[in-house]
Design an enzyme around this catalytic site. Structure first.
Site, PDB file in Angstrom:
ATOM      1  N   ARG A 296       0.851  -1.185   0.000  1.00 57.70           N
ATOM      2  CA  ARG A 296       0.000   0.000   0.000  1.00 57.70           C
ATOM      3  C   ARG A 296       0.885   1.232   0.000  1.00 57.70           C
ATOM      4  O   ARG A 296       1.913   1.283   0.664  1.00 57.70           O
ATOM      5  CB  ARG A 296      -0.931   0.007   1.220  1.00 57.70           C
TER       6      ARG A 296
ATOM      7  N   GLU B 199      -3.053   8.086  -4.135  1.00 56.57           N
ATOM      8  CA  GLU B 199      -3.438   7.157  -5.186  1.00 56.57           C
ATOM      9  C   GLU B 199      -4.908   7.370  -5.515  1.00 56.57           C
ATOM     10  O   GLU B 199      -5.741   7.401  -4.605  1.00 56.57           O
ATOM     11  CB  GLU B 199      -3.209   5.718  -4.716  1.00 56.57           C
TER      12      GLU B 199
ATOM     13  N   HIS C 212      -1.329   0.354  -9.905  1.00 52.88           N
ATOM     14  CA  HIS C 212      -1.947  -0.608  -8.982  1.00 52.88           C
ATOM     15  C   HIS C 212      -2.571  -1.779  -9.755  1.00 52.88           C
ATOM     16  O   HIS C 212      -3.773  -2.058  -9.648  1.00 52.88           O
ATOM     17  CB  HIS C 212      -3.012   0.081  -8.118  1.00 52.88           C
TER      18      HIS C 212
END
Length: 258
Positions: free
Chosen positions: A155, A183, A202
């Site tokens: 993360r 993000e 991602h």
């Protein structure tokens, strides 16, 4: 829940809800990307791809390098398995230290600053929690060897963005990131323009295999719950309703190992 990370989800759940994640459907693909990013960065692929001339240059590679894998849950274990053939020295760190049955030593996160001293690469695979947010800060980054590579497939907020950008701007470190903070990474962010930063949006688990694996997992969960059993991969269980009513109660609170 069709993902591994669960940050922010619990606050939106109704009382007595049970939350299970998609463990088993994402780890292999994410580990595959982690190794791809590390290999690409260590062999200078981004720079070669951007240049328009035939200019041979030497790159570090992985043989004999010291690679620290932060997190020994499903993704971390798969990363270690895939890196083994490259003959790097692989050092593993998890929340708690232990020695595996094969003799592999897993170091506790409490000694992270010591373990990363002089490391050539740091691969972050841990989920986001109060314990891991900002874990890879300026001090940890400064401890890495000159020319080291930071890979993050866990993360984004696990790595302190401003501290990482400072190291990349100086040219001392490189980074290969599938997750970022913020993000999605906004247009104009420094990470897009730094030549020693490789960013993917991602996509760790997003391969052709993902749909099949998720469909299989969901089908198995429906069968289990329909039969009055607990689903697999419970990460939050506040249920107080008894068995036989389609609500799982057998499993205690379970947390992905990291």
């Amino acid at each position: 829940m069709l993902s591994l990370g669960s940050e922010g989800v619990a606050t939106h759940l109704p009382p007595h809800a049970v939350l299970a994640n998609a463990a088993g459907a994402m780890e292999h693909q994410t580990a595959e990307l982690a190794c791809t990013l590390l290999l690409a960065a260590s062999r200078g692929i981004p720079a070669f791809a951007q240049q328009a001339t035939w200019a041979n240059s030497r790159s570090p590679g992985l043989w004999g390098k010291r690679v620290v894998v932060l997190g020994h849950g499903g993704i971390g274990r798969e990363v270690v398995r895939r890196l083994a053939p490259f003959e790097a020295e692989i050092v593993c760190i998890a929340r708690t230290g232990r020695t595996l049955h094969d003799g592999t030593v897993i170091h506790p996160v409490s000694v992270l600053a010591e373990i990363v001293q002089g490391a050539d690469a740091l691969i972050c695979t841990v989920p986001l929690s109060s314990e891991t947010a900002g874990l890879v800060d300026a001090g940890i980054l400064a401890a890495l060897a000159d020319g080291a590579i930071v890979v993050n497939v866990g993360r984004g907020p696990v790595v302190h963005t401003e501290a990482l950008v400072a190291e990349l701007t100086s040219g001392r470190l490189s980074a290969a990131l599938d997750v970022t903070d913020p993000e999605p990474l906004p247009d104009g962010h420094a990470l897009w323009d730094l030549p020693n930063a490789l960013v993917t949006p991602h996509v760790g688990g997003n391969t052709d295999a993902m749909r099949l694996l998720l469909h299989r997992l969901v089908a198995e969960q429906i069968v289990r719950v329909g039969g009055g059993d607990d689903p697999e991969n419970i990460i939050l269980n506040h249920s107080s309703i008894g068995p036989g009513r389609g609500v799982p109660t057998k499993n205690a609170l379970k947390e992905t190992s990291r």
